[in-house]
Design a protein around this motif. Structure first.
Motif, PDB file in Angstrom:
ATOM      1  N   ARG A 534       0.806  -1.216   0.117  1.00 23.76           N
ATOM      2  CA  ARG A 534       0.021  -0.013  -0.032  1.00 23.76           C
ATOM      3  C   ARG A 534       0.836   1.209  -0.157  1.00 23.76           C
ATOM      4  O   ARG A 534       1.778   1.474   1.040  1.00 23.76           O
ATOM      5  CB  ARG A 534      -0.837  -0.027   1.137  1.00 23.76           C
ATOM      6  CG  ARG A 534      -2.028   1.057   1.228  1.00 23.76           C
ATOM      7  CD  ARG A 534      -2.803   1.107   2.248  1.00 23.76           C
ATOM      8  NE  ARG A 534      -3.878   0.153   2.133  1.00 23.76           N
ATOM      9  CZ  ARG A 534      -4.200  -0.801   3.097  1.00 23.76           C
ATOM     10  NH1 ARG A 534      -3.405  -0.970   4.089  1.00 23.76           N
ATOM     11  NH2 ARG A 534      -5.257  -1.701   2.661  1.00 23.76           N
ATOM     12  N   GLN A 538      -2.810   3.375  -1.867  1.00 21.99           N
ATOM     13  CA  GLN A 538      -3.196   2.825  -3.062  1.00 21.99           C
ATOM     14  C   GLN A 538      -2.257   1.296  -3.040  1.00 21.99           C
ATOM     15  O   GLN A 538      -1.378   1.254  -2.696  1.00 21.99           O
ATOM     16  CB  GLN A 538      -2.449   3.535  -4.235  1.00 21.99           C
ATOM     17  CG  GLN A 538      -2.882   2.835  -5.683  1.00 21.99           C
ATOM     18  CD  GLN A 538      -2.124   3.536  -6.635  1.00 21.99           C
ATOM     19  OE1 GLN A 538      -1.398   4.689  -6.576  1.00 21.99           O
ATOM     20  NE2 GLN A 538      -2.618   3.391  -7.913  1.00 21.99           N
ATOM     21  N   PRO A 539      -3.303   0.519  -3.023  1.00 19.38           N
ATOM     22  CA  PRO A 539      -2.898  -1.042  -3.248  1.00 19.38           C
ATOM     23  C   PRO A 539      -2.124  -1.159  -4.425  1.00 19.38           C
ATOM     24  O   PRO A 539      -2.867  -0.888  -5.507  1.00 19.38           O
ATOM     25  CB  PRO A 539      -4.069  -1.895  -3.035  1.00 19.38           C
ATOM     26  CG  PRO A 539      -5.213  -0.777  -3.358  1.00 19.38           C
ATOM     27  CD  PRO A 539      -4.856   0.484  -3.219  1.00 19.38           C
TER      28      PRO A 539
END
Length: 581
Positions: A534, A538-539
């Motif tokens: 992450r 945001q992954p």
């Protein structure tokens, strides 16, 4: 490892952005020393004229005479990718320029790494003469071939040296081949501004000068003259593969070559090599040139015969090109196996000698390794891998023989920033005459030949100069990055934007750094670390090739961007380059 962000001069970044450069690229280019947008203009009109290259006019006159008189020209090439592309450039260029005269009498000869050694030797001059040549032209070698030139001239050959390596220095004086024409931007009294050209770039300039000379002689005019820009894909490949500094001049040459490759306008053999590597020509990048095509050509010179690589670049027969590309791919696979075995053997040998000191933080300032089973053709690439792993200057030696059959050791070294390898060898040779039978190279890569019993003395001398020249700060591994990457730029289309640029030695490809959260990690094939991360919420997927050590839950990572393709879909993936916990 210490992750260090590059400095971004704000005025330069602002000026580039105001000139219309993409905001992310403006920041990246400014951090690499670009100050004005015109430095990014890759038009060929910005190249310095060939007349500025010392010896180019004389070389053009010699070759023009040869073409008009129907003389035979023999090219003597080096056995690496730069030498192969330079040979192919010279061969294709001479035939293009000789065509209006009905001339096609060009031959080439490439030495065998193990049998002939490096460069123009008297024995090679004899072989050129036996081929019936009138003119001997070296590409990517020859500046140190004093005896070879002398022998060639004694046989009545005219000699043209085109090279980019540093001249020999003996007793504090530069020694150049005599009674020949020399074209080399690094020779004394040459004011050519682009000193970092590869060998293939030098011969390309000689061909430009030759075309101008043939125009002056009325062989053709500006409208009917052969187009030499068809050679730029070869120039780009050799320039990138030889890891020369990508200054503004070299970036223009590479950009122009890539533009033609992406349009499909390249030699048939280059297209076959790209297809064999499963690299789409339409998206070809400097990474493809340096890590897909270059190694396949270099493998022929390391383990087999570089004539295979040169023929691949010369043939216009698609079936033959595909056959040669498959053969070069097979040789490269064998090279990787030999390299892997040698690397592991080298690590074991160094571990036995240095024990727990074999670590980037505690290893001796320079390292030397030898094993009687090592292959002479692969010592350079093994030295490079060990240098990358340990952040130390490294020399790897293999058993070999001199021209007269005398046993010796041949070694190749790779260095780190702050330790000029060729200067170090010169320093050692001056203080211990007889220690080195031969040596040469550059700041970051060099080679030498030792007496069969000279390893211990060499290692002691290398350690002495390393201790004197290297300090703790230089020996600490640092990874320069471009700092955090904002979320708007973490997209697949940004990968394409970055890949379309020219990156390489001295103009490093973008590497970003962020503090990330590690959501999951697992080993792939017991060799690589697959990651779920992450990054600023945001992954993202990530992978760290060649690393098996687990990461903490939060860590600062240095990474580059890649577009991973799976089942027809392209998604962003981070390729981890390092970690600072």
């Amino acid at each position: 490892m210490k992750i260090t962000p590059r400095d971004v001069p704000p005025r330069a970044a602002w000026a580039l952005e105001q000139a219309g450069v993409h905001p992310l690229l403006a920041r990246l280019f400014a951090a690499r020393g670009v100050q004005q947008a015109d430095e990014l203009d890759d038009a060929l009109t910005h190249l310095p004229p060939p007349e500025r290259l010392r010896g180019a006019r004389e070389a053009a006159e010699l070759l023009a005479d040869a073409l008009q008189r129907g003389h035979t020209v023999c090219i003597v090439a080096d056995y690496d990718c730069d030498g192969a592309t330079a040979c192919a450039t010279a061969w294709r260029g001479l035939r293009l320029l000789g065509a209006p005269l009905g001339w096609d009498r060009v031959r080439y000869l490439v030495p065998d790494r193990m049998r002939d050694g490096y460069g123009l030797t008297p024995a090679l001059a004899d072989r050129v003469h036996a081929l019936g040549a009138d003119v001997l032209v070296t590409v990517d070698n020859g500046i140190a071939g004093l005896e070879g030139v002398e022998r060639a001239r004694a046989l009545g050959l005219q000699v043209l040296i085109t090279d980019h390596h540093l001249p020999l220095v003996q007793g504090g004086e530069v020694r150049l081949p005599q009674d020949c024409i020399i074209v080399n931007p690094n020779q004394p009294e040459c004011d050519f501004p682009a000193k970092a050209m590869a060998g293939v770039g030098v011969i390309f300039y000689v061909l430009l000068a030759l075309r101008a000379e043939l125009r002056r002689r009325g062989v053709f005019d500006g409208a009917s003259q052969p187009r030499l820009d068809t050679l730029l894909p070869l120039v780009a490949l050799g320039t990138v593969a030889d890891v020369v500094r990508l200054d503004a001049h070299n970036r223009r040459l590479v950009a122009q070559g890539l533009r033609r490759i992406r349009a499909g306008a390249m030699p048939t053999g280059m297209a076959a090599l790209l297809a064999m590597a499963k690299r789409p020509a339409a998206r070809a990048s400097t990474f493809d040139l340096g890590f897909a095509l270059g190694p396949r050509l270099n493998a022929a010179g390391r383990l087999s015969d570089m004539r295979l690589g040169i023929e691949c670049l010369l043939t216009d027969d698609r079936a033959r090109a595909e056959e040669l590309a498959r053969l070069l791919d097979d040789i490269n696979r064998r090279r990787r196996a030999v390299e892997s075995a040698m690397r592991e053997q080298a690590l074991l040998a160094m571990a036995e000698r240095h024990g727990d000191r074999l670590d980037p933080d505690t290893a001796p300032p320079a390292l030397t390794v030898f094993d009687p089973t090592f292959h002479e053709g692969v010592v350079g690439i093994v030295a490079s891998r060990l240098k990358d792993r340990l952040h130390r200057p490294v020399f790897v030696f293999a058993p070999a023989h001199m021209d007269d059959g005398t046993p010796c050791l041949k070694g190749s070294g790779r260095s780190i920033a702050g330790f000029h390898l060729r200067d170090a060898l010169d320093w050692m040779a001056k203080r211990q005459p007889g220690l080195l039978l031969r040596f040469g190279g550059h700041a970051m890569a060099a080679g030498c030949t030792l007496p069969a019993d000279g390893l211990a003395a060499f290692e002691a001398a290398l350690q002495a100069v390393a201790i004197e020249w290297l300090d703790a700060a230089t020996l600490q591994r640092r990874l320069e990055t471009d700092g955090p990457l904002a979320e708007p730029w973490r997209r697949v289309d940004v990968v394409d934007l970055l890949d379309a640029q020219v990156w390489g030695q001295g103009f490093a490809a973008p590497v970003f750094s962020d503090e990330v959260e590690v959501l999951d990690q697992r080993l792939l094939g017991e060799r690589h670390l697959a990651l779920r991360l992450r990054v600023q919420g945001q992954p993202l997927e990530g992978i760290w090739f060649g690393n098996t050590e687990a990461l903490p839950a939060r860590v600062q990572l240095a990474y580059r961007l890649e577009a991973d393709e799976w089942q027809g879909q392209r998604r962003l993936r981070l390729i981890v380059e390092g970690a600072q916990t």
